[in-house]
Scaffold this motif. Structure first.
Motif, PDB file in Angstrom:
ATOM      1  N   ALA A  72      32.528  28.232  96.550  1.00  0.00           N
ATOM      2  CA  ALA A  72      33.306  26.898  96.569  1.00  0.00           C
ATOM      3  C   ALA A  72      32.606  26.150  97.353  1.00  0.00           C
ATOM      4  O   ALA A  72      32.271  26.275  98.613  1.00  0.00           O
ATOM      5  CB  ALA A  72      34.754  26.780  96.653  1.00  0.00           C
ATOM      6  N   VAL A  73      31.972  24.802  97.138  1.00  0.00           N
ATOM      7  CA  VAL A  73      31.462  23.931  97.750  1.00  0.00           C
ATOM      8  C   VAL A  73      32.366  22.792  97.861  1.00  0.00           C
ATOM      9  O   VAL A  73      32.419  22.008  96.626  1.00  0.00           O
ATOM     10  CB  VAL A  73      29.979  23.440  97.460  1.00  0.00           C
ATOM     11  N   VAL A  74      32.939  22.519  98.781  1.00  0.00           N
ATOM     12  CA  VAL A  74      34.166  21.258  98.867  1.00  0.00           C
ATOM     13  C   VAL A  74      33.396  20.158  99.315  1.00  0.00           C
ATOM     14  O   VAL A  74      32.817  19.661 100.275  1.00  0.00           O
ATOM     15  CB  VAL A  74      35.121  21.574  99.942  1.00  0.00           C
ATOM     16  N   TRP A 133      38.463  16.335  99.003  1.00  0.00           N
ATOM     17  CA  TRP A 133      39.782  16.964  98.723  1.00  0.00           C
ATOM     18  C   TRP A 133      39.963  17.036  97.189  1.00  0.00           C
ATOM     19  O   TRP A 133      40.499  17.949  96.860  1.00  0.00           O
ATOM     20  CB  TRP A 133      40.820  16.194  99.414  1.00  0.00           C
ATOM     21  N   VAL A 134      39.306  16.339  96.506  1.00  0.00           N
ATOM     22  CA  VAL A 134      39.612  16.672  94.945  1.00  0.00           C
ATOM     23  C   VAL A 134      38.289  17.045  94.296  1.00  0.00           C
ATOM     24  O   VAL A 134      38.294  17.167  93.015  1.00  0.00           O
ATOM     25  CB  VAL A 134      39.975  15.140  94.244  1.00  0.00           C
ATOM     26  N   ASP A 135      37.189  17.210  94.834  1.00  0.00           N
ATOM     27  CA  ASP A 135      35.988  17.650  94.222  1.00  0.00           C
ATOM     28  C   ASP A 135      35.464  18.968  94.765  1.00  0.00           C
ATOM     29  O   ASP A 135      34.744  19.242  95.877  1.00  0.00           O
ATOM     30  CB  ASP A 135      34.914  16.601  94.385  1.00  0.00           C
ATOM     31  N   VAL A 136      35.687  20.120  94.404  1.00  0.00           N
ATOM     32  CA  VAL A 136      35.223  21.509  94.580  1.00  0.00           C
ATOM     33  C   VAL A 136      34.460  21.668  93.386  1.00  0.00           C
ATOM     34  O   VAL A 136      34.649  21.796  92.225  1.00  0.00           O
ATOM     35  CB  VAL A 136      36.528  22.457  94.831  1.00  0.00           C
ATOM     36  N   ARG A 137      33.117  22.360  93.701  1.00  0.00           N
ATOM     37  CA  ARG A 137      32.287  22.669  92.600  1.00  0.00           C
ATOM     38  C   ARG A 137      31.488  24.146  93.388  1.00  0.00           C
ATOM     39  O   ARG A 137      31.664  24.601  94.282  1.00  0.00           O
ATOM     40  CB  ARG A 137      31.053  21.759  92.755  1.00  0.00           C
ATOM     41  N   PRO A 138      30.955  24.761  92.295  1.00  0.00           N
ATOM     42  CA  PRO A 138      30.533  26.071  92.652  1.00  0.00           C
ATOM     43  C   PRO A 138      29.272  25.865  93.195  1.00  0.00           C
ATOM     44  O   PRO A 138      28.248  25.299  92.939  1.00  0.00           O
ATOM     45  CB  PRO A 138      30.307  26.660  91.212  1.00  0.00           C
ATOM     46  N   HIS A 139      29.014  26.762  94.427  1.00  0.00           N
ATOM     47  CA  HIS A 139      27.858  26.909  94.973  1.00  0.00           C
ATOM     48  C   HIS A 139      26.482  27.195  93.826  1.00  0.00           C
ATOM     49  O   HIS A 139      26.902  27.930  93.058  1.00  0.00           O
ATOM     50  CB  HIS A 139      27.928  27.975  95.900  1.00  0.00           C
ATOM     51  N   PRO A 140      25.440  26.654  94.269  1.00  0.00           N
ATOM     52  CA  PRO A 140      24.235  26.866  93.029  1.00  0.00           C
ATOM     53  C   PRO A 140      24.072  28.221  92.713  1.00  0.00           C
ATOM     54  O   PRO A 140      23.578  28.701  91.619  1.00  0.00           O
ATOM     55  CB  PRO A 140      23.120  26.133  93.870  1.00  0.00           C
ATOM     56  N   THR A 141      24.293  29.098  93.862  1.00  0.00           N
ATOM     57  CA  THR A 141      23.892  30.699  93.458  1.00  0.00           C
ATOM     58  C   THR A 141      25.136  31.250  92.300  1.00  0.00           C
ATOM     59  O   THR A 141      24.790  32.167  91.685  1.00  0.00           O
ATOM     60  CB  THR A 141      24.223  31.699  94.675  1.00  0.00           C
ATOM     61  N   TYR A 142      26.011  30.438  92.240  1.00  0.00           N
ATOM     62  CA  TYR A 142      27.005  30.807  91.080  1.00  0.00           C
ATOM     63  C   TYR A 142      26.567  30.331  89.799  1.00  0.00           C
ATOM     64  O   TYR A 142      27.493  30.838  88.779  1.00  0.00           O
ATOM     65  CB  TYR A 142      28.621  30.321  91.644  1.00  0.00           C
TER      66      TYR A 142
END
Length: 126
Positions: free
Chosen positions: A16-18, A21-30
């Motif tokens: 997770a890349v935070v 507080w409301v925007d959590v994205r997957p790390h590019p390696t995912y």
């Protein structure tokens, strides 16, 4: 707790890349996980959730290993209001050693079949 839950949460937070507080994205390696899930046809959540630790270890780190599906399932559940509502009873039952898969089947709209379809839809559009 069941291996799919503990490993899925571990993969979720590891990747997770935070942004806020409301925007959590997957790390590019995912992105590779997203690619596998986007191309998945016929996900078998019942079989996946029934895997033993030994089954899991035998299949881990294959191109579409169990950690990929657990990550995608937990990612979807944690990123949607419907998923978070369904995950609550699962977490409550996991500590009580009840069947977490049965709880998920009962609490997600459409059961595990609905969740399978939602996972594939979620990642096809990313």
């Amino acid at each position: 707790s069941p291996i799919w839950l503990s490993e899925g949460l571990a993969e979720y937070f590891e990747g997770a890349v935070v942004e806020s507080w409301v925007d959590v994205r997957p790390h590019p390696t995912y992105k590779r996980y997203m690619g596998y899930l986007a191309g998945a046809i016929g996900i078998d959540l019942r079989g996946h959730l029934a895997m033993t630790r030994k089954d899991w270890q035998n299949r881990a780190r294959t191109p579409f290993g169990p950690e990929t599906l657990s990550w995608g399932m937990l990612w979807h559940l944690l990123q949607t209001p419907t998923g978070r509502a369904a995950l609550g009873p699962v977490l409550a039952h996991a500590g009580a050693r009840r069947d977490a898969a049965q709880s998920l089947d009962a609490s997600y709209p459409g059961g595990l079949t609905g969740l399978e379809q939602a996972i594939v839809r979620a990642f096809v559009w990313r």
